[in-house]
Structure formats: structure tokens, C-alpha cells
Design a protein around this motif. Structure first.
Motif, PDB file in Angstrom:
ATOM      1  N   VAL A 180       0.838  -1.262  -0.008  1.00 35.35           N
ATOM      2  CA  VAL A 180      -0.234   0.005   0.257  1.00 35.35           C
ATOM      3  C   VAL A 180       1.159   1.187   0.090  1.00 35.35           C
ATOM      4  CG1 VAL A 180      -1.693   1.232   1.243  1.00 35.35           C
ATOM      5  CG2 VAL A 180      -1.981  -1.276   1.065  1.00 35.35           C
ATOM      6  N   MET A 181       2.117   1.425   0.715  1.00 32.37           N
ATOM      7  CA  MET A 181       2.832   2.327   0.751  1.00 32.37           C
ATOM      8  C   MET A 181       3.357   2.478  -0.788  1.00 32.37           C
ATOM      9  SD  MET A 181       4.777   1.358   4.218  1.00 32.37           S
ATOM     10  CE  MET A 181       6.160   2.489   4.121  1.00 32.37           C
ATOM     11  N   ASP A 182       3.702   1.354  -1.295  1.00 34.58           N
ATOM     12  CA  ASP A 182       4.463   1.845  -2.872  1.00 34.58           C
ATOM     13  C   ASP A 182       3.268   2.490  -3.818  1.00 34.58           C
ATOM     14  OD1 ASP A 182       6.704   0.351  -1.855  1.00 34.58           O
ATOM     15  OD2 ASP A 182       6.154  -1.562  -2.545  1.00 34.58           O
ATOM     16  N   ALA A 183       2.006   1.622  -3.607  1.00 32.50           N
ATOM     17  CA  ALA A 183       1.097   2.114  -4.485  1.00 32.50           C
ATOM     18  C   ALA A 183       0.796   3.593  -4.389  1.00 32.50           C
ATOM     19  CB  ALA A 183      -0.481   1.360  -4.193  1.00 32.50           C
ATOM     20  N   HIS A 184       0.914   4.210  -2.806  1.00 29.35           N
ATOM     21  CA  HIS A 184       0.766   5.602  -2.849  1.00 29.35           C
ATOM     22  C   HIS A 184       2.086   6.467  -2.945  1.00 29.35           C
ATOM     23  CE1 HIS A 184      -3.440   5.284  -1.937  1.00 29.35           C
ATOM     24  NE2 HIS A 184      -3.087   4.284  -1.444  1.00 29.35           N
ATOM     25  N   MET A 229       2.732  12.072   1.387  1.00 29.43           N
ATOM     26  CA  MET A 229       2.466  11.649  -0.023  1.00 29.43           C
ATOM     27  C   MET A 229       0.841  11.872  -0.137  1.00 29.43           C
ATOM     28  SD  MET A 229       5.407  10.857  -1.082  1.00 29.43           S
ATOM     29  CE  MET A 229       4.832  10.468  -2.695  1.00 29.43           C
ATOM     30  N   ALA A 230       0.377  12.505  -1.356  1.00 30.24           N
ATOM     31  CA  ALA A 230      -1.145  12.540  -1.644  1.00 30.24           C
ATOM     32  C   ALA A 230      -1.223  12.110  -3.256  1.00 30.24           C
ATOM     33  CB  ALA A 230      -1.664  13.712  -1.327  1.00 30.24           C
ATOM     34  N   ASP A 231      -2.008  11.531  -3.534  1.00 27.32           N
ATOM     35  CA  ASP A 231      -2.109  11.103  -5.026  1.00 27.32           C
ATOM     36  C   ASP A 231      -0.762  10.829  -5.778  1.00 27.32           C
ATOM     37  OD1 ASP A 231      -5.005  11.694  -4.676  1.00 27.32           O
ATOM     38  OD2 ASP A 231      -4.507  13.878  -4.892  1.00 27.32           O
ATOM     39  N   GLY A 232      -0.144  10.165  -5.028  1.00 23.76           N
ATOM     40  CA  GLY A 232       1.502   9.434  -5.509  1.00 23.76           C
ATOM     41  C   GLY A 232       2.467  10.825  -5.790  1.00 23.76           C
ATOM     42  N   LYS A 233       2.037  11.706  -5.081  1.00 21.55           N
ATOM     43  CA  LYS A 233       2.792  12.897  -5.322  1.00 21.55           C
ATOM     44  C   LYS A 233       3.546  13.623  -3.813  1.00 21.55           C
ATOM     45  CE  LYS A 233       0.744  17.025  -6.338  1.00 21.55           C
ATOM     46  NZ  LYS A 233      -0.064  18.108  -6.994  1.00 21.55           N
ATOM     47  N   LEU A 234       4.793  13.688  -3.942  1.00 21.38           N
ATOM     48  CA  LEU A 234       5.358  14.367  -2.601  1.00 21.38           C
ATOM     49  C   LEU A 234       4.705  15.675  -2.235  1.00 21.38           C
ATOM     50  CD1 LEU A 234       7.299  14.007  -0.271  1.00 21.38           C
ATOM     51  CD2 LEU A 234       9.261  15.102  -2.078  1.00 21.38           C
ATOM     52  N   CYS A 235       4.142  15.839  -1.108  1.00 21.17           N
ATOM     53  CA  CYS A 235       3.489  17.044  -0.818  1.00 21.17           C
ATOM     54  C   CYS A 235       4.395  17.845   0.554  1.00 21.17           C
ATOM     55  CB  CYS A 235       2.096  16.881   0.115  1.00 21.17           C
ATOM     56  SG  CYS A 235       1.030  16.439  -1.399  1.00 21.17           S
ATOM     57  N   ALA A 236       4.982  17.053   1.334  1.00 18.92           N
ATOM     58  CA  ALA A 236       6.007  17.380   2.029  1.00 18.92           C
ATOM     59  C   ALA A 236       6.822  16.547   2.788  1.00 18.92           C
ATOM     60  CB  ALA A 236       5.166  18.186   3.347  1.00 18.92           C
ATOM     61  N   GLU A 237       8.050  17.151   3.139  1.00 15.29           N
ATOM     62  CA  GLU A 237       9.137  16.161   3.875  1.00 15.29           C
ATOM     63  C   GLU A 237       9.668  16.727   5.093  1.00 15.29           C
ATOM     64  OE1 GLU A 237      12.121  15.534   0.848  1.00 15.29           O
ATOM     65  OE2 GLU A 237      12.096  17.416   0.212  1.00 15.29           O
ATOM     66  N   GLY A 238       9.930  15.944   6.158  1.00 13.33           N
ATOM     67  CA  GLY A 238      10.533  16.664   7.255  1.00 13.33           C
ATOM     68  C   GLY A 238      11.460  15.864   8.005  1.00 13.33           C
ATOM     69  N   THR A 239      12.318  16.290   9.064  1.00 12.43           N
ATOM     70  CA  THR A 239      12.873  15.594  10.016  1.00 12.43           C
ATOM     71  C   THR A 239      12.717  15.985  11.155  1.00 12.43           C
ATOM     72  OG1 THR A 239      14.796  17.359   9.876  1.00 12.43           O
ATOM     73  CG2 THR A 239      14.892  15.836   7.960  1.00 12.43           C
ATOM     74  N   ALA A 240      13.178  15.095  12.453  1.00 12.57           N
ATOM     75  CA  ALA A 240      13.171  15.325  13.605  1.00 12.57           C
ATOM     76  C   ALA A 240      14.116  14.992  14.334  1.00 12.57           C
ATOM     77  CB  ALA A 240      11.646  14.989  14.216  1.00 12.57           C
ATOM     78  N   GLN A 241      14.828  15.669  15.343  1.00  8.33           N
ATOM     79  CA  GLN A 241      15.718  15.165  16.127  1.00  8.33           C
ATOM     80  C   GLN A 241      15.280  15.207  17.370  1.00  8.33           C
ATOM     81  OE1 GLN A 241      18.734  14.814  14.689  1.00  8.33           O
ATOM     82  NE2 GLN A 241      17.712  15.656  12.894  1.00  8.33           N
ATOM     83  N   MET A 242      15.124  13.935  17.838  1.00  7.73           N
ATOM     84  CA  MET A 242      14.290  13.701  19.367  1.00  7.73           C
ATOM     85  C   MET A 242      15.433  13.475  20.310  1.00  7.73           C
ATOM     86  SD  MET A 242      11.184  13.855  18.446  1.00  7.73           S
ATOM     87  CE  MET A 242      10.581  13.473  19.830  1.00  7.73           C
ATOM     88  N   VAL A 243      15.210  13.766  21.663  1.00 10.41           N
ATOM     89  CA  VAL A 243      16.067  13.474  22.631  1.00 10.41           C
ATOM     90  C   VAL A 243      15.265  12.812  23.946  1.00 10.41           C
ATOM     91  CG1 VAL A 243      17.626  14.472  24.421  1.00 10.41           C
ATOM     92  CG2 VAL A 243      17.611  15.460  22.116  1.00 10.41           C
ATOM     93  N   ASN A 244      15.856  11.750  24.209  1.00 10.11           N
ATOM     94  CA  ASN A 244      15.233  11.116  25.716  1.00 10.11           C
ATOM     95  C   ASN A 244      15.833  11.907  27.045  1.00 10.11           C
ATOM     96  OD1 ASN A 244      13.611   9.182  27.178  1.00 10.11           O
ATOM     97  ND2 ASN A 244      15.580   8.112  27.334  1.00 10.11           N
ATOM     98  N   VAL A 245      15.119  12.495  27.793  1.00  9.71           N
ATOM     99  CA  VAL A 245      15.632  13.468  28.637  1.00  9.71           C
ATOM    100  C   VAL A 245      15.113  12.812  30.079  1.00  9.71           C
ATOM    101  CG1 VAL A 245      15.673  15.588  27.514  1.00  9.71           C
ATOM    102  CG2 VAL A 245      13.636  15.044  28.567  1.00  9.71           C
TER     103      VAL A 245
END
Length: 156
Positions: free
Chosen positions: A13-17, A114-130
Motif C-alpha cells: 500500500v505504501m508503494d501504491a501511494h 504523499m497524496a495522489d502519488g505526489k510528494l507534498c511535504a518532507e520533514g526531519t526531527a531530532q528527538m532526545v530522551n531526557v
């Protein structure tokens, strides 16, 4: 292909989208009325919430949270989002994520939307366990680190 909202998606399903290879976890949802502006475009703050929903479900579903003796205190140290195409009211989308790096007390994740097979946004996050008492970085359990490495191929 029919989407099941807010349930982990299988790879086909991920591939199909259009989810790029290497992303190991994805959820589908749709843009809701409270997430749009006057032009019915998804507001930028909605993307932050969508990636947060993805991250918290990923940590639970991949078993990372089970590796802690008590609930972890993850904080977002840094987050970026690059907007590529607008999303509109009621439009279905797939948010996908993966852990790319894991350190002693932190980890980094990449996201795509992704929406309709198109990249709509990309992001990153840096997480810290405190440590909630000191506010300083607290080591991740080795079992959690192994999940990031074994499931996502995260660098350590």
C-alpha cells in the motif's frame, strides 16, 4: 487502493501511494476542516501534528515504548518541514517515517507526506530522551536502539 486511516500500512500500500523505498512505517488519514485555512489548504501547523501523530504511533507500534521501564520523556530538539505541494480539505494522504540515526540518548527521523502519488511535504526531527528530573539527555535502552537499527537500518 482503499486506505485504512490511522492504521499501519503494509509495504504494498505504501508503494501504491508513492512512498519512497526505505520508509518502514506509514499511516493514512485525510485533511480535516479544523486543519485548513480560508482557502481550504492544509495549514502549516497541521503538518507538524501529522508528523507527531506518525512519530508517536511508530514508537508504540514498533515496540520502542515497550523497552522503557517507565514512560520515556522524548522532546523534540529540532524539527524541519519542507512543503512541496498543497493538501486540500478532505484529501487523503499517507505520512511515512523512518529512523535514520540513533545516538546514546537521541534519534533522528525522516518523514514524507504523499497524496495522489505526489510528494507534498518532507520533514526531519531530532528527538532526545531526557531525564525529567534533570532535563539532561538520558540513555536510550539498548533494546530501543536495536529496534531503530534492525527495523530501519538507522546509523549508530
Amino acid at each position: 487502493m482503499e486506505l485504512t486511516f490511522l492504521s499501519p500500512l503494509p509495504r504494498d500500500v505504501m508503494d501504491a501511494h508513492g512512498v519512497p523505498p526505505g520508509y518502514t512505517y506509514a499511516l493514512a488519514d485525510r485533511v480535516r476542516f479544523q486543519e485548513v485555512d480560508a482557502l481550504l489548504h492544509a495549514n502549516n501547523v497541521a503538518y507538524v501534528a501529522w508528523f507527531e501523530t506518525l512519530r508517536t504511533r511508530y514508537l508504540r507500534d514498533m515496540g520502542v515504548l515497550d523497552c522503557f521501564e517507565s514512560f520515556p520523556a522524548f522532546v523534540v530538539a529540532e524539527q524541519t518541514i519542507r512543503y512541496r505541494a498543497p493538501l486540500l480539505l478532505d484529501q487523503a494522504y499517507v505520512a511515512a517515517g523512518r529512523t535514520t540515526r540513533v545516538g546514546r540518548s537521541s534519534f533522528a527521523q525522516d518523514y514524507v507526506l504523499m497524496a495522489d502519488g505526489k510528494l507534498c511535504a518532507e520533514g526531519t526531527a531530532q528527538m532526545v530522551n531526557v531525564d525529567p528530573d534533570t532535563g539532561k539527555g538520558h540513555p536510550l535502552p539498548e533494546a530501543a536502539r536495536r529496534i531503530f537499527i534492525d527495523q530501519d537500518g538507522a546509523e549508530s
